[in-house]
Design an enzyme around this catalytic site. Sequence first.
Site, PDB file in Angstrom:
ATOM      1  N   GLY A  46       0.815  -1.213   0.000  1.00 48.97           N
ATOM      2  CA  GLY A  46       0.000   0.000   0.000  1.00 48.97           C
ATOM      3  C   GLY A  46       0.847   1.260   0.000  1.00 48.97           C
ATOM      4  N   CYS A  47       1.879   1.273   0.811  1.00 47.52           N
ATOM      5  CA  CYS A  47       2.745   2.446   0.907  1.00 47.52           C
ATOM      6  C   CYS A  47       3.533   2.647  -0.388  1.00 47.52           C
ATOM      7  CB  CYS A  47       3.675   2.326   2.110  1.00 47.52           C
ATOM      8  SG  CYS A  47       2.765   2.287   3.671  1.00 47.52           S
ATOM      9  N   THR A  48       3.894   1.561  -1.042  1.00 48.98           N
ATOM     10  CA  THR A  48       4.575   1.652  -2.329  1.00 48.98           C
ATOM     11  C   THR A  48       3.640   2.254  -3.366  1.00 48.98           C
ATOM     12  OG1 THR A  48       6.026  -0.202  -1.814  1.00 48.98           O
ATOM     13  CG2 THR A  48       5.713   0.316  -4.154  1.00 48.98           C
TER      14      THR A  48
END
Length: 157
Positions: A46-48
């Site tokens: 998700g952060c990527t």
Amino acid sequence: MSERLKAGDAAPAFTLPDADGNRVSLADHLGRKVIVYFYPAALTPGCTRQACDFTDNLEVFSGAGYDVLGISPDKPGKLGTFRDTENLKVTLLADEDRSVLEAYGAYGEKKLYGKTVVGVIRSTVVVDEEGKVEHALYNVKATGHVAKLLRDLKIGA
């Protein structure tokens, strides 16, 4: 539990190391609008996705007068790996003691898979040219958030 910011609040000042260990301060950006986004952990799906979305739209944000800073509790070295692995162009900052996350209301209780846990609350705070909060968005989604932010700020097409 840290208190959430709202429009009109003074954005808490900070100085944090970037992925290369250089000190970056919010004050360095006075005179420009700044999008400060908080994410749980580098090198996670998700952060990527979110970091790649910000990178893909960095020129659009910059052209509209916005700088973008991503803050997580990761160590600078991990942020460097994240940046290099994903070819990120956004400035990533390390808040290892979570003091900035807490000052911005981006750390505390949240729901994760139906359970209440304490951790980073995925959040975005837009700071105006004078250092005041323009928008404070909490519990944002990793996917689609950047597109929604562009719409809400009326940037781009």
